[in-house]
Design a protein around this motif. Structure first.
Motif, PDB file in Angstrom:
ATOM      1  N   MET A 172      24.113 -14.206 -26.613  1.00 59.11           N
ATOM      2  CA  MET A 172      23.141 -13.328 -27.251  1.00 59.11           C
ATOM      3  C   MET A 172      22.145 -14.074 -28.129  1.00 59.11           C
ATOM      4  O   MET A 172      21.191 -13.460 -28.638  1.00 59.11           O
ATOM      5  N   LEU A 173      22.338 -15.375 -28.328  1.00 57.72           N
ATOM      6  CA  LEU A 173      21.393 -16.155 -29.112  1.00 57.72           C
ATOM      7  C   LEU A 173      20.070 -16.288 -28.357  1.00 57.72           C
ATOM      8  O   LEU A 173      20.061 -16.360 -27.122  1.00 57.72           O
ATOM      9  N   PRO A 174      18.944 -16.355 -29.064  1.00 57.28           N
ATOM     10  CA  PRO A 174      17.626 -16.409 -28.398  1.00 57.28           C
ATOM     11  C   PRO A 174      17.470 -17.587 -27.446  1.00 57.28           C
ATOM     12  O   PRO A 174      16.832 -17.459 -26.400  1.00 57.28           O
ATOM     13  N   ASP A 175      18.040 -18.748 -27.811  1.00 61.99           N
ATOM     14  CA  ASP A 175      17.872 -19.938 -26.969  1.00 61.99           C
ATOM     15  C   ASP A 175      19.126 -20.269 -26.172  1.00 61.99           C
ATOM     16  O   ASP A 175      19.361 -21.410 -25.803  1.00 61.99           O
ATOM     17  N   ALA A 176      19.947 -19.247 -25.900  1.00 57.08           N
ATOM     18  CA  ALA A 176      21.259 -19.495 -25.284  1.00 57.08           C
ATOM     19  C   ALA A 176      21.159 -20.162 -23.925  1.00 57.08           C
ATOM     20  O   ALA A 176      22.008 -20.990 -23.564  1.00 57.08           O
ATOM     21  N   ASN A 177      20.143 -19.839 -23.140  1.00 58.08           N
ATOM     22  CA  ASN A 177      20.075 -20.326 -21.763  1.00 58.08           C
ATOM     23  C   ASN A 177      19.088 -21.481 -21.566  1.00 58.08           C
ATOM     24  O   ASN A 177      18.660 -21.762 -20.460  1.00 58.08           O
ATOM     25  N   THR A 178      18.726 -22.131 -22.659  1.00 52.59           N
ATOM     26  CA  THR A 178      17.748 -23.214 -22.517  1.00 52.59           C
ATOM     27  C   THR A 178      18.332 -24.582 -22.841  1.00 52.59           C
ATOM     28  O   THR A 178      17.647 -25.580 -22.729  1.00 52.59           O
ATOM     29  N   ARG A 179      19.592 -24.628 -23.232  1.00 50.15           N
ATOM     30  CA  ARG A 179      20.175 -25.912 -23.629  1.00 50.15           C
ATOM     31  C   ARG A 179      21.000 -26.535 -22.505  1.00 50.15           C
ATOM     32  O   ARG A 179      20.622 -27.544 -21.932  1.00 50.15           O
ATOM     33  N   ASP A 180      22.115 -25.918 -22.178  1.00 56.68           N
ATOM     34  CA  ASP A 180      23.003 -26.484 -21.152  1.00 56.68           C
ATOM     35  C   ASP A 180      23.191 -25.525 -19.989  1.00 56.68           C
ATOM     36  O   ASP A 180      24.259 -25.462 -19.385  1.00 56.68           O
ATOM     37  N   GLY A 181      22.168 -24.775 -19.666  1.00 63.13           N
ATOM     38  CA  GLY A 181      22.294 -23.804 -18.595  1.00 63.13           C
ATOM     39  C   GLY A 181      22.772 -22.474 -19.140  1.00 63.13           C
ATOM     40  O   GLY A 181      23.067 -22.332 -20.329  1.00 63.13           O
ATOM     41  N   PRO A 182      22.874 -21.460 -18.281  1.00 59.32           N
ATOM     42  CA  PRO A 182      23.278 -20.123 -18.741  1.00 59.32           C
ATOM     43  C   PRO A 182      24.715 -20.099 -19.261  1.00 59.32           C
ATOM     44  O   PRO A 182      25.600 -20.765 -18.730  1.00 59.32           O
ATOM     45  N   VAL A 183      24.933 -19.312 -20.318  1.00 57.89           N
ATOM     46  CA  VAL A 183      26.272 -19.125 -20.871  1.00 57.89           C
ATOM     47  C   VAL A 183      26.988 -18.065 -20.060  1.00 57.89           C
ATOM     48  O   VAL A 183      26.435 -16.997 -19.781  1.00 57.89           O
ATOM     49  N   ARG A 184      28.218 -18.335 -19.669  1.00 60.32           N
ATOM     50  CA  ARG A 184      28.991 -17.396 -18.848  1.00 60.32           C
ATOM     51  C   ARG A 184      30.187 -16.895 -19.664  1.00 60.32           C
ATOM     52  O   ARG A 184      31.183 -17.600 -19.805  1.00 60.32           O
ATOM     53  N   PRO A 185      30.094 -15.673 -20.196  1.00 60.48           N
ATOM     54  CA  PRO A 185      31.158 -15.178 -21.081  1.00 60.48           C
ATOM     55  C   PRO A 185      32.418 -14.736 -20.353  1.00 60.48           C
ATOM     56  O   PRO A 185      33.475 -14.618 -20.967  1.00 60.48           O
ATOM     57  N   VAL A 186      32.331 -14.470 -19.028  1.00 60.82           N
ATOM     58  CA  VAL A 186      33.528 -14.087 -18.268  1.00 60.82           C
ATOM     59  C   VAL A 186      34.323 -15.354 -17.952  1.00 60.82           C
ATOM     60  O   VAL A 186      33.863 -16.220 -17.210  1.00 60.82           O
ATOM     61  N   ILE A 187      35.509 -15.475 -18.537  1.00 58.91           N
ATOM     62  CA  ILE A 187      36.302 -16.690 -18.342  1.00 58.91           C
ATOM     63  C   ILE A 187      37.403 -16.525 -17.303  1.00 58.91           C
ATOM     64  O   ILE A 187      37.928 -17.512 -16.805  1.00 58.91           O
ATOM     65  N   ARG A 188      37.758 -15.278 -16.961  1.00 54.78           N
ATOM     66  CA  ARG A 188      38.746 -15.030 -15.903  1.00 54.78           C
ATOM     67  C   ARG A 188      38.361 -13.739 -15.186  1.00 54.78           C
ATOM     68  O   ARG A 188      37.860 -12.798 -15.797  1.00 54.78           O
ATOM     69  N   THR A 189      38.644 -13.685 -13.895  1.00 55.34           N
ATOM     70  CA  THR A 189      38.537 -12.449 -13.126  1.00 55.34           C
ATOM     71  C   THR A 189      39.808 -12.316 -12.297  1.00 55.34           C
ATOM     72  O   THR A 189      40.188 -13.243 -11.587  1.00 55.34           O
ATOM     73  N   PHE A 190      40.463 -11.174 -12.428  1.00 52.78           N
ATOM     74  CA  PHE A 190      41.735 -10.945 -11.734  1.00 52.78           C
ATOM     75  C   PHE A 190      41.564  -9.863 -10.668  1.00 52.78           C
ATOM     76  O   PHE A 190      40.907  -8.843 -10.910  1.00 52.78           O
ATOM     77  N   TYR A 191      42.179 -10.112  -9.507  1.00 56.73           N
ATOM     78  CA  TYR A 191      42.168  -9.149  -8.395  1.00 56.73           C
ATOM     79  C   TYR A 191      43.605  -8.998  -7.891  1.00 56.73           C
ATOM     80  O   TYR A 191      44.151  -9.910  -7.296  1.00 56.73           O
ATOM     81  N   ASP A 192      44.219  -7.843  -8.152  1.00 58.60           N
ATOM     82  CA  ASP A 192      45.559  -7.661  -7.597  1.00 58.60           C
ATOM     83  C   ASP A 192      45.913  -6.192  -7.404  1.00 58.60           C
ATOM     84  O   ASP A 192      46.964  -5.885  -6.861  1.00 58.60           O
ATOM     85  N   HIS A 193      45.079  -5.281  -7.864  1.00 57.15           N
ATOM     86  CA  HIS A 193      45.337  -3.858  -7.662  1.00 57.15           C
ATOM     87  C   HIS A 193      44.674  -3.386  -6.367  1.00 57.15           C
ATOM     88  O   HIS A 193      43.718  -3.997  -5.885  1.00 57.15           O
TER      89      HIS A 193
END
Length: 447
Positions: A172-193
């Motif tokens: 959510m920071l103004p310059d979040a995507n200009t330093r080291d690429g886009p920030v990805r807040p999703v760290i896990r995705t689960f599929y089992d249901h």
């Protein structure tokens, strides 16, 4: 039920003693830092935990205890001992900071002490919001971890997304995507249901997330593993699992289902218990939500028949039924205040209500938000000064002053169609909303 009571009583006693244990641990940490001349760090910890800087403990006691504990642990492992979280079969673990000492909670508002509160409503802090992710189908539910570091969302697309709050804030920071690429807040995705997910909860100490779904299962996911996509344990219930809640000890969990009585499971054995007075209750409605109190000695259910019911956390007996709490409309959510004296409920009669547990009396009523279709939630903010819920007609998030019951603000939800679910962080001024538009939005106070 005698066996269940025998097993639960020492756990409840242990939960009640946690405050004393935390104070002892804080004192040992402060003394350790002080004795090693780390004065600035010692002062910071002492101030944050309200521990005297000159606390008296034997020299280097913390090092001695840690050394002895490691020796015992090593000896148990060599003898084939089992770690305390016996249901965990994974080798990887998150840092010990997760779930070890929950962040201090602000003292709860004393609703019983305030009488004439009209005209004294507080101002709700300004919030900013951001679309942080999107499911492939309806975003149906969300849950924060007790320490506020993570939030998980469940969807009709059968997936679960786990977010790290620090990464969302960075995003959510103004310059979040200009330093080291886009920030990805999703760290896990689960599929089992194999059917939509209804509810989620975090284990209070271990890196385990559980989910309840329409496929009649409760699934356990270890989110310390970076590559695991599927559950490592599964409870097969007999009904659609509409709601799940861990006991504060982590040794038991409740499942609210299409059955009228919550199913209580021993996490280690998966043995299921039902209320001993189930035949006397004469109820047949499904449970929309079940939640434990903070020390586990009670739990509450919100049912499709409009009733709120309070249950003894040891015997699993129903101790109070508030029949018609929301008239003939469904009661969609119910949760305890931090002091465990009141329950906040929400229903499809477009009302949010606060009930006194001891008497069963209605204490406050929060009106002005229409919700008749969705399984809406009503939630407190982290200080319990405000109540939040959804207005389906205006597509707004409505905020009331918890004491005066006056609406203090209406926030455009920024969802296409009304949100299905609100969940507030237990540790800070932040919450998430999940929508029929598949999106997940994060809201935080503007500092």
């Amino acid at each position: 039920m005698d066996e269940l009571q025998r097993k639960m009583e020492p756990i409840l006693e242990q939960t009640l003693q946690e405050g004393k244990l935390y104070r002892q641990i804080n004192a040992l940490i402060v003394a350790y830092l002080r004795d090693y001349n780390l004065t600035q760090a010692a002062s910071a910890v002492a101030s944050a935990t309200m521990t005297p800087l000159n606390v008296e403990t034997p020299p280097y006691k913390l090092i001695d205890l840690v050394a002895k504990g490691l020796a015992v642990e090593k000896d148990e492992m060599l003898k084939g001992g089992v770690p305390s979280a016996a249901f965990l079969d994974s080798g990887a673990v998150m840092p010990v900071t997760y779930g070890s000492i929950p962040a201090p909670r602000t003292v709860a508002v004393d609703f019983g002490a305030v009488h004439d509160t009209k005209g004294s409503s507080k101002s709700f802090p300004k919030h900013e919001t951001r679309h942080v992710s999107e499911h492939k189908n309806l975003a149906r539910c969300a849950r924060f971890s007790l320490d506020g570091r993570f939030v998980a969302t469940g969807s009709a697309d059968m997936s679960i997304k786990l977010f790290e709050i620090s990464k969302i804030k960075q995003m959510m920071l103004p310059d979040a995507n200009t330093r080291d690429g886009p920030v990805r807040p999703v760290i896990r995705t689960f599929y089992d249901h194999i059917q939509p997910i209804n509810d989620l909860d975090f284990h209070p100490q271990s890196t385990v997330l559980i989910s309840g779904a329409k496929d009649h299962t409760i699934k356990f996911f270890d989110f310390s593993k970076t590559v695991a996509k599927r559950a490592f344990r599964v409870i097969q219930d007999t009904h659609n699992v509409r709601s799940v809640s861990f006991h504060p000890s982590g040794d038991f969990l409740l499942a609210g289902t299409d059955h009228p009585v919550a199913h209580l499971y021993d996490v280690n054995t998966f043995q299921c218990y039902l209320s001993a007075n189930v035949q006397d209750l004469g109820i047949s409605a499904s449970i929309n939500q079940v939640r434990y109190s903070s020390n586990g000695d009670m739990y509450v259910t919100a049912s499709k028949d409009g009733a709120i019911r309070l249950w003894d956390g040891v015997t699993a007996n129903c101790v109070r039924s508030i029949v018609g709490a929301h008239g003939t409309a469904e009661a969609t959510s119910a949760s305890f205040t931090k002091d465990q004296r009141f329950v906040l409920s929400c229903g499809k009669d477009s009302s949010v209500k606060l009930w006194e547990i001891g008497s069963g009396k209605l204490v406050k009523q929060y009106l002005g938000a229409a919700h008749t279709q969705l399984r809406c939630q009503a939630v407190f903010n982290e200080t319990e000064e405000f109540v939040l819920s959804i207005d389906e007609q205006s597509n707004e998030i409505v905020v009331w002053d918890a004491l005066t019951a006056e609406i203090v603000t209406r926030l455009p939800s920024n969802h296409i169609g009304a949100p299905r679910w609100l969940e507030h962080s237990p540790t800070e001024a932040a919450f998430v909303s999940c929508g029929t538009d598949r999106s997940v939005r994060f809201w935080k106070e503007i500092l």
